[in-house]
Write an enzyme that holds these catalytic residues in place. Sequence first.
Site, PDB file in Angstrom:
ATOM      1  N   ASN A 154      -3.157  -9.133   7.392  1.00 49.91           N
ATOM      2  CA  ASN A 154      -2.435  -9.280   8.653  1.00 49.91           C
ATOM      3  C   ASN A 154      -3.302  -9.954   9.717  1.00 49.91           C
ATOM      4  O   ASN A 154      -2.824 -10.789  10.494  1.00 49.91           O
ATOM      5  CB  ASN A 154      -1.948  -7.921   9.137  1.00 49.91           C
ATOM      6  CG  ASN A 154      -0.664  -7.500   8.464  1.00 49.91           C
ATOM      7  OD1 ASN A 154       0.415  -7.967   8.802  1.00 49.91           O
ATOM      8  ND2 ASN A 154      -0.769  -6.605   7.486  1.00 49.91           N
ATOM      9  N   CYS A 212       0.823  -1.208   0.000  1.00 38.84           N
ATOM     10  CA  CYS A 212       0.000   0.000   0.000  1.00 38.84           C
ATOM     11  C   CYS A 212       0.860   1.263   0.000  1.00 38.84           C
ATOM     12  O   CYS A 212       0.391   2.343  -0.368  1.00 38.84           O
ATOM     13  CB  CYS A 212      -0.920   0.020   1.213  1.00 38.84           C
ATOM     14  SG  CYS A 212      -2.053  -1.382   1.309  1.00 38.84           S
TER      15      CYS A 212
END
Length: 464
Positions: free
Chosen positions: A316, A49
Amino acid sequence: MSDSRERLVVVGGDAAGMSAASQARRLKGPDELEIVAFERGHFTSYSACGIPYWVGGQVSERDELIARTPQEHRERAIDLRTRTEVVAIDPERRRVRSRVLDGPGRGTEEWTGYDKLVIATGARPVRPPLPGIDAPGVHGVQTLDDGQALLDTLEGTPGRHAVVVGGGYIGVEMAEAMINRGYEVTVVNRGKEPMSTLDPDMGRLVHDAMSWLGITMVNDTEVTEIRTGDDGQVRAVVTAAGEYPADVVILGLGVRPETGLAQAAGLPLGAYGGLLTDLGMRVRGHDDIWAGGDCVEVLDLVSGQERHVALGTHANKHGQIIGTNVGGGYATFPGVVGTAVSKVCDLEIARTGLREKDARAVGLRFVTATIESTSRAGYYPGAQLMTVKMLAEHRTGRLLGVQIVGRESAAKRVDIAAVALTAGMTVEQMTALDLGYAPPFSPVWDPVLVAARKAVREVREAGW
């Protein structure tokens, strides 16, 4: 070490895969659990990102995006094999076949057995089969290697014209990156407005802001060809609407789950091509295989249907849950509400829950409420305008979705709505939320609550 220890094999060395490996290692030591991880790239545990901000110069060094290097993982007793690609999964014999991509053993293949397997193969960027799509100067931005290749092109290519193909998150973020580097930027977008994750009326606000920044927006058209010069380098992007000069082309057409290995192995896939798992992230029908990250589909808590959401936050979390379960603990992932934020220069963009077309697709009746408010008390210096759009279910008033476009302090206000969606709140219940207030931070009525009040009126007028 005892030969009776279990072996965990992880396919994919980024967020989900290495989070799973690290969490499993915290719970079980090397004498209990052997961990072997395969990563076909050079890097592990990095923030994809952050690539647009590295390209745009806000992040100065590539290594700032890396949370944990391969060597750091190895120091924690994880046998991490970079530049090694898994080419086959054999669930019946509990083994994977890998191929070495670099070094003295290049091309070597071998089978590795497992007791437990984690599939974290991520997503692949959409790359349509267009003439010139593989020409030098055409780049995706999915991995750190992709980002480095783009920077190498920018530093070695004369000219100042950049064309970004796609008007979604990556498209608008890369448009900003190229503006920051001094390029003249054109964004070619097949949708009626940029940011198709918003309703078109909110996407129009993004369009207007991008145009004001000097970005040429070409909407409602598709690329038909990437034209090259005699030297083979990219020179222009051709669409039905016209031809646009390009010294570099950046693809931002979205991603699809990278599940070719899983499909070949006969593992269950959903409507979007992602792996299907249970609440513990275990692949359905397979007690010894887990999957997480961009290669899976997850439950949308608002619509009640499976969807594909490629975000590092979920990856995550998936890894933590998988690692806990593999390590003998217990954890679940209940689902998502579809929260995402982005920006183009100083314009902040946020959404959570359902858009109008999402609600229609699942047969929900709804009302909408759109308001304009300010980020602070109107009299306080620096107050900025923002637009908030809210969807509520007809009759029940259940919150269905929120979209926000504005400047300072706009995007993260969507978190209020994300919590409300997760809790299943109605818009009327939202109006009583005890949010923080002081003139430097918010008007007396926060913009999200102003939208909720209007949504309550719309629900009542539509008939409870």
